[in-house]
Design a protein around this motif. Structure first.
Motif, PDB file in Angstrom:
ATOM      1  N   LYS B 285       1.239  -1.875   2.992  1.00  0.00           N
ATOM      2  CA  LYS B 285      -0.200  -1.762   2.734  1.00  0.00           C
ATOM      3  C   LYS B 285      -0.785  -0.567   3.508  1.00  0.00           C
ATOM      4  O   LYS B 285      -1.601   0.196   2.998  1.00  0.00           O
ATOM      5  CB  LYS B 285      -0.897  -3.073   3.153  1.00  0.00           C
ATOM      6  N   TRP B 286      -0.364  -0.414   4.765  1.00  0.00           N
ATOM      7  CA  TRP B 286      -0.809   0.727   5.564  1.00  0.00           C
ATOM      8  C   TRP B 286      -0.491   2.052   4.881  1.00  0.00           C
ATOM      9  O   TRP B 286      -1.327   2.953   4.808  1.00  0.00           O
ATOM     10  CB  TRP B 286      -0.080   0.719   6.923  1.00  0.00           C
ATOM     11  N   ARG B 288       0.154   2.659   1.684  1.00  0.00           N
ATOM     12  CA  ARG B 288      -0.630   2.869   0.459  1.00  0.00           C
ATOM     13  C   ARG B 288      -2.037   3.350   0.804  1.00  0.00           C
ATOM     14  O   ARG B 288      -2.558   4.268   0.175  1.00  0.00           O
ATOM     15  CB  ARG B 288      -0.690   1.579  -0.355  1.00  0.00           C
ATOM     16  N   ASP B 289      -2.623   2.740   1.822  1.00  0.00           N
ATOM     17  CA  ASP B 289      -3.974   3.157   2.222  1.00  0.00           C
ATOM     18  C   ASP B 289      -3.988   4.615   2.667  1.00  0.00           C
ATOM     19  O   ASP B 289      -4.930   5.357   2.378  1.00  0.00           O
ATOM     20  CB  ASP B 289      -4.480   2.269   3.369  1.00  0.00           C
ATOM     21  N   GLU B 290      -2.953   5.016   3.387  1.00  0.00           N
ATOM     22  CA  GLU B 290      -2.911   6.405   3.851  1.00  0.00           C
ATOM     23  C   GLU B 290      -2.751   7.386   2.690  1.00  0.00           C
ATOM     24  O   GLU B 290      -3.386   8.442   2.650  1.00  0.00           O
ATOM     25  CB  GLU B 290      -1.783   6.569   4.880  1.00  0.00           C
ATOM     26  N   ASP B 292      -3.676   6.806  -0.403  1.00  0.00           N
ATOM     27  CA  ASP B 292      -4.952   6.803  -1.105  1.00  0.00           C
ATOM     28  C   ASP B 292      -5.970   7.700  -0.397  1.00  0.00           C
ATOM     29  O   ASP B 292      -6.703   8.461  -1.025  1.00  0.00           O
ATOM     30  CB  ASP B 292      -5.512   5.371  -1.184  1.00  0.00           C
TER      31      ASP B 292
END
Lengths: 310, 310, 310, 310
Positions: B285-286, B288-290, B292
């Motif tokens: 999740k970390w 993917r957020d980065e 994005d």
């Protein structure tokens, strides 16, 4: 004044300045120390790989530590990696007596299994004694030793004097998160300072790192990144970081990086010479032109990169 | 239509699209091919490491090549690296008969000395026969085989069918210059296309590379870089490159890169799924957020990065 | 008295004797030197990897060389491998002034291509100066540096002060033949002394090696092998060798070998203690029993293996 | 008929016989199988590294397994190592359906930490399903993956279908003892069969190994060693072993060993040709003479080594 698990900020990895004939350049060394202090770093790290420590004679190493400690009140971490625990202990005690804030120990490249890594650091810490705070250098690309979060947990549990991690795994972001999650679940805290020339410092700080321990030729950028990120100014931090990234990437090339770093520091007027001790590496004409070009582009965004013509 | 020593431009390294259950996703594969054509690439490379080729059964590999060649008129290079020369020859002849433009051969990780490397490529080319144009893949970080400019000179002299170098040494800029200088002194020309996710493409092109052969998730950027650099628009090229560099760097992390690439291509609507065949890797999740976040920042400078919300 | 291209016989790799607390054991060191002389060796090699040189402080290293040179008139080769050429030169000149017969230089484990290896030895020899005879240590299993016969040819051609090869490649028989064939075709001669604990000494001598440079715990066997082989008594040589082979094989295990060697030398009454400096390795009860068993079996064939009970 | 944790004896690693043109030599393969049965082996292992499995096409691999299973009632372990779990599962299920006794899985050379190794085998076993008994191949010199006793304990605990260890660590004696001690303390039992060409088989059996899984060119010796050691005839076992050790050592040279093995099997009349598939290795005239010499010496002690002149 000793490093501990709450140490934060930027510990600059200091290169060792040499004259072109290979002698240590003490005048440049003092100028370098003053420069770091003015750049706002939290501390210094000397006698690491990038300080060309393995090429120094024992007395030269001590003389450099003495010069640094006389010149600055900042905490100083000293690299004491050595094949024998006896040599390591002797050097560590000498520099701690002189006023060092802690020592850094890299793993020998013969370690392979988790158990070997844990045994090595357990024995090294035992040899150094309980009063010497240790920074564990985790740099697989250079040392071929892979230290998993599980191994770090076990070391943290059994070796109280290891208080700091010089994190240079690659990729390494998930490792920071894994360590912080284990700490949230009760594990003893480690100070995590990131290396690798700063190539992922933007996200490393967001993942929970406490700062940087690396030698990028603009330590001011590292200091700014810690400040901006810790005060929540995310976009400003990334904007500044992105302006430096083309040069960071160029400096981070293995085998070439130190030559880039010393060349820029010479152009900035900090070092008299970019010379390395032999066997060393100097930039080609092509490489110098490329670094000059990157400095020129950077100067449009960060005035600190405005340097006199070469 | 075959690759040759004058091949230029961008050969996109195509990932192999999979459904979440591990089956090849032919619909996404066709969409991917159309996307590359619209992005302006010169050619495609399939069945490389980043195409997860080693995880494909023999018949699946051929089916993928067939699908690609039916869908596009672009020249297609096919990875045929195999432990035995017999298997290598069989695959190479099948794909050349189907219309491939050439094949790519990586060195086995057991090669150590210059003589072993030269002998390997001499024998591989002999096994493939004189009519199969070969791209030599030079990727030391992954294969642990170091190929010096002197070795390349000797291969070029004795193996006429090797016409292209997939250059992914790191650091690698001086190597491009060394090869081009040897060519200026009379050595037979090689097409040099650069890999490593494009991390040094800005300077590689200025050093004399003919283009890129890599899989960065925005092949349009690679195409632009070749166009802008070859037309002398240096500052424009670097401005665009620098806007992409934070993401290029993120995608170039070993072991993580392919997951980043597939995730971005999924977000761009090119792939239905970011799945890899097992054993594979998916983003946390970390991460993917980065990614994005990096896409959002890039979109301010390059509208092609404006993608629908995840 | 200096080593040269015609040096022959056995140069024993001497371990460094330590007391259990890690201090150098000078009494055992003198006894060890006398033992080697009585065993009929041609020379000694000190401060190598198996002498635990990296764990010695600089002054300790010099003290050991001084003790050895005062105690024996045999030629002594001194390991001077160091990360910096300055340190290497300083140590080399000190020991040559004290009366050493030559120095040994191992390659740093960062060398990969033929050109890097050639450049390294060219620069190292230049740093040492023309009057220091050099033994090149070729030990790929330990250093990860592969030196091909072609590279040796080029070094021989350009670096006159390299006169000896410590050969420990594995497999290595064909390499000896290749070098000797190149010499038959006009190449300058090298003295070739073989290492690897003697595991292939039977055939190495038949291939043209000049002797051994290794530390097997029965140097008498190495001396016998050179004598018997050079006088054409092939079957006698192999009979004696085969009697020792079970122990040679046991001692040649990487990471364990030095502990075996010191244990046997302790049992033979040469060393007071089998201790290694930390981090080191000691034999388990199982291992001691196995070595004792092998000694017992060997004693039936070679009376020199009759040692007092442990 | 399936392998399990109580499997004992000798599983011969079968080479794949080729005609000089590289085609599989089925007649020699059948003769080889009959030879192994007459030599008294307990089982066979096919499609391993030493069977040149990576150079076989998929259909050739299956044809070899079919030939072997049709020719013998002995249990047969099949190497199914593959980069993708899908390919591995497909091959495993095909050979198990055909009657194989189990499969062997080597670790990919990218695994570094204990956790990665454990995860890999957990996922591989999951992909293969609970009904496929697995032999874990532990061969660090070749695969660069170090598997500690602690890791084996954890795998044993979580992966019930792993029932056998092909042990080829070096040094490896202490590892056998460590595993057996953990089993004495309650850990689930593993069958341990030793590789490395038999170089330490004398002591490995005494440490608690259940037998050998290796390809030494005299499998009769391996069979004898298991028999003599298990019946307590220690000196007889070592006497016979020591007679073979000079040849065992010669055959165990990395990169050369398979050529030695095939050459001896050709001289023994088992294989029509010593050819390897390209890229391969054949013995030099020097090497053939040395092997002939070793066979001649061995024949004085073991009549089975009396072979017709070459």
């Amino acid at each position: 004044m000793a490093i501990d698990a709450d140490s934060r900020g930027v510990f600059a990895i200091a290169p060792t300045p040499f004259h072109p004939d290979g002698a240590v350049d003490s005048a440049s060394l003092r100028r370098l120390i003053d420069f770091y202090a003015s750049a706002g770093v939290t501390g210094l790290t000397v006698l690491g790989q990038m300080g060309e420590a393995p090429k120094l004679a024992a007395e030269e190493s001590l003389a450099i530590v003495r010069t640094v400690l006389e010149r600055t009140a900042l905490p100083v971490v000293v690299g004491v990696t050595a094949p024998g625990f006896g040599t390591m202990r002797t050097l560590a005690h000498e520099v701690m007596t002189m006023g060092a804030a802690g020592v850094m120990v890299a793993p020998p490249n013969t370690l392979r299994t988790d158990d070997q890594i844990i045994a090595y650091y357990t024995q090294a810490a035992e040899a150094l004694g309980p009063d010497v705070p240790i920074c564990l250098q985790d740099y697989p690309l250079s040392f071929s030793v892979q230290i998993s979060p599980r191994v770090i947990s076990q070391i943290v549990e059994t070796v109280p004097s290891i208080v700091m991690l010089k994190h240079e795994d690659w990729p390494g972001l998930e490792k920071i998160t894994a360590i912080r999650e284990r700490e949230a679940a009760g594990q003893r805290r480690l100070s995590i300072l990131c290396g690798n020339g700063g190539l992922f410092l933007d996200f490393e700080l967001e993942r929970g790192a406490d700062g940087a321990m690396t030698g990028y030729c603009f330590p001011e950028l590292l200091v700014d990144m810690v400040r901006l990120t810790s005060s929540g100014r995310r976009d400003e931090a990334h904007d500044l970081f992105d302006a430096h990234l083309p040069l960071i990437r160029y400096e981070q090339q293995p085998g070439t990086g130190l030559a880039v770093r010393k060349y820029v520091m010479q152009r900035r007027g900090i070092l008299d010479s970019a010379a390395q001790r032999r066997p060393g590496r100097e930039l080609s004409k092509w490489e110098r032109d490329e670094v000059d070009f990157l400095l020129g582009r950077l100067a449009r965004r960060d005035t600190r990169a405005r340097v006199p013509n070469p």
